[in-house]
Write an enzyme that holds these catalytic residues in place. Structure first.
Site, mmCIF file in Angstrom:
data_model
loop_
_atom_site.group_PDB
_atom_site.id
_atom_site.type_symbol
_atom_site.label_atom_id
_atom_site.label_comp_id
_atom_site.label_asym_id
_atom_site.label_seq_id
_atom_site.Cartn_x
_atom_site.Cartn_y
_atom_site.Cartn_z
ATOM 1 N N HIS A 98 -6.680 4.863 6.563
ATOM 2 C CA HIS A 98 -5.764 4.313 5.445
ATOM 3 C C HIS A 98 -5.240 5.816 4.785
ATOM 4 C CE1 HIS A 98 -4.993 1.719 2.241
ATOM 5 N NE2 HIS A 98 -5.374 2.357 1.388
ATOM 6 N N HIS B 7 -4.834 0.508 -5.593
ATOM 7 C CA HIS B 7 -4.193 -0.441 -6.019
ATOM 8 C C HIS B 7 -4.393 -0.439 -7.660
ATOM 9 C CE1 HIS B 7 -2.383 -2.548 -2.383
ATOM 10 N NE2 HIS B 7 -3.549 -2.078 -1.884
ATOM 11 N N HIS C 11 -5.739 -9.373 -1.170
ATOM 12 C CA HIS C 11 -5.946 -9.406 0.477
ATOM 13 C C HIS C 11 -7.033 -10.530 0.627
ATOM 14 C CE1 HIS C 11 -3.836 -5.431 -0.282
ATOM 15 N NE2 HIS C 11 -3.285 -6.008 0.914
ATOM 16 N N TYR D 171 -8.719 -9.958 3.254
ATOM 17 C CA TYR D 171 -9.799 -9.324 3.869
ATOM 18 C C TYR D 171 -10.904 -8.861 2.820
ATOM 19 C CZ TYR D 171 -7.320 -5.270 2.540
ATOM 20 O OH TYR D 171 -6.543 -4.107 1.874
ATOM 21 N N GLU D 172 -10.362 -9.211 1.660
ATOM 22 C CA GLU D 172 -11.359 -8.844 0.402
ATOM 23 C C GLU D 172 -12.369 -9.758 0.241
ATOM 24 O OE1 GLU D 172 -9.298 -6.786 -2.959
ATOM 25 O OE2 GLU D 172 -7.594 -7.442 -2.110
ATOM 26 N N MET E 1 -1.516 -6.706 7.161
ATOM 27 C CA MET E 1 -2.806 -7.507 6.535
ATOM 28 C C MET E 1 -2.028 -8.284 5.553
ATOM 29 S SD MET E 1 -5.579 -4.743 7.199
ATOM 30 C CE MET E 1 -5.602 -3.601 8.202
ATOM 31 N N SER E 2 -1.021 -8.623 5.170
ATOM 32 C CA SER E 2 -0.445 -9.457 3.905
ATOM 33 C C SER E 2 0.609 -10.077 4.413
ATOM 34 C CB SER E 2 -0.352 -8.421 2.876
ATOM 35 O OG SER E 2 0.730 -7.408 3.063
ATOM 36 N N ALA F 97 2.913 -2.117 3.831
ATOM 37 C CA ALA F 97 2.878 -1.128 4.942
ATOM 38 C C ALA F 97 2.336 -1.805 6.183
ATOM 39 C CB ALA F 97 1.631 -0.223 4.347
ATOM 40 N N SER G 133 0.841 -1.137 -0.086
ATOM 41 C CA SER G 133 0.112 0.169 0.126
ATOM 42 C C SER G 133 1.006 1.093 -0.002
ATOM 43 C CB SER G 133 -0.870 0.032 1.118
ATOM 44 O OG SER G 133 -1.842 -0.751 1.176
ATOM 45 N N ASN H 48 2.362 3.960 10.085
ATOM 46 C CA ASN H 48 1.803 4.503 11.548
ATOM 47 C C ASN H 48 2.252 3.576 12.861
ATOM 48 O OD1 ASN H 48 -0.233 2.772 10.135
ATOM 49 N ND2 ASN H 48 -0.838 2.192 12.187
#
Ligand code: HPA
Length: 277
Positions: free
Chosen positions: A248, A62, A84, A86-87, A212-213, A114, A31, A236
């Site tokens: 985000h 993306h 991902h 989460y998609e 998350m990846s 990220a 990201s 962050n």
């Protein structure tokens, strides 16, 4: 032939005539880092949408394509946009692109992402060399029938991140004059950011960054015998570690700050990898 293997072959058949050269390295852009490809001499692109049976990414920012370029001489396939969990995809979908890039010829996987920093010494816009990972909070991408052509049923994960490649990233960052952090990356399912209590858990189990990846992609690459390395961009501080709300947008803002250094370090590292593979 397992279904997953068969599907990767079909994807490969549908794009093989579009590939300009056989890539040696596969690079996945996280990201906010997707613009790495913008100042390369691009030799070819393939949109995910044009590949038969390929999962499509839905996250804004993306681009969703493979980019082919020689980076400091190294024939590279770059993923601009990843898939991902989460998609809503199955893990088989999430890791399909890595298997496909292996099928194209890539022997090395360079992962970027990220991540939220949960190490107290980290600050936003830090870059962290990934030394190990924790994948236990997400389903293994290797669940299901094993295909021996990819690898063994019970692969060893003792050395996911290749020590020689880690050294090359260290050397590259020294040459570029940018101090890197190093640490352990923990993958969650997302899409929500964590609670402060979950970040405490991550700290207790030894994580330095949370995202998350990445870990599931690294695991299938190791399963197939690829060499793996990776860099997390600390977009962050993780939940509970600062007063700022997590968004985000913050990820994208901090990405802009560090993108020039990130690009330089990755390019110099790829040049070095070209000398050893
Ligand atoms: N948590 C999980 N994933 C992330 C974060 C975070 O704080 N920042 C960027 N990706």
């Amino acid at each position: 032939m397992t279904k997953a293997y068969d599907r990767v072959q079909k994807c490969y058949e549908s794009l093989k005539d579009e590939i300009p050269f056989e890539p040696k390295l596969a690079l996945i852009l996280g990201s906010g880092l997707g613009d790495f490809a913008s100042d390369l001499e691009i030799e070819g692109t393939i949109n995910y949408a044009d590949i038969k049976d390929f999962p499509k990414s839905t996250v804004m920012g993306h681009k969703g394509r493979f980019v082919f370029a020689h980076v400091n001489g190294l024939p590279t396939v770059i993923m601009q946009g990843r898939v991902h969990f989460y998609e809503g995809y199955k893990m088989e979908d999430v890791v399909l692109p890595v298997r496909l890039m292996r099928e194209m010829g890539a022997k090395v996987l360079f992962l970027t992402n990220a991540a939220g920093g949960c190490n107290k010494d980290f600050v936003p816009a830090d870059l962290m060399i990934i030394k190990d990972h924790i994948s236990s909070l997400v389903p293994s991408p290797l669940i299901g029938e094993n295909d021996d052509r990819w690898g063994t049923r019970f692969p060893d994960m003792s050395h996911v991140y290749d020590p020689e490649l880690i050294d090359l990233i260290r050397e590259a960052s020294k040459e570029v004059g940018h101090e890197m952090k190093e640490g352990v990356y923990l993958q969650t399912t997302g899409p929500n950011f964590e609670t402060p209590a979950e970040i405490k858990l991550a700290q207790v189990v030894g994580a330095d960054a949370v995202g998350m990846s990445t870990t599931v992609e690294a695991m299938v690459a190791v399963h197939m015998g690829m060499r793996v390395c990776g860099i997390s961009f600390i977009s962050n501080l993780a939940a509970g570690m600062s007063d700022n709300p997590l968004t985000h947008e913050e990820v994208n803002e901090n990405a802009k700050l560090v993108a020039p250094k990130f690009k330089e370090i990755v390019k110099v590292t790829l040049g070095k990898i070209n000398e050893i593979i």
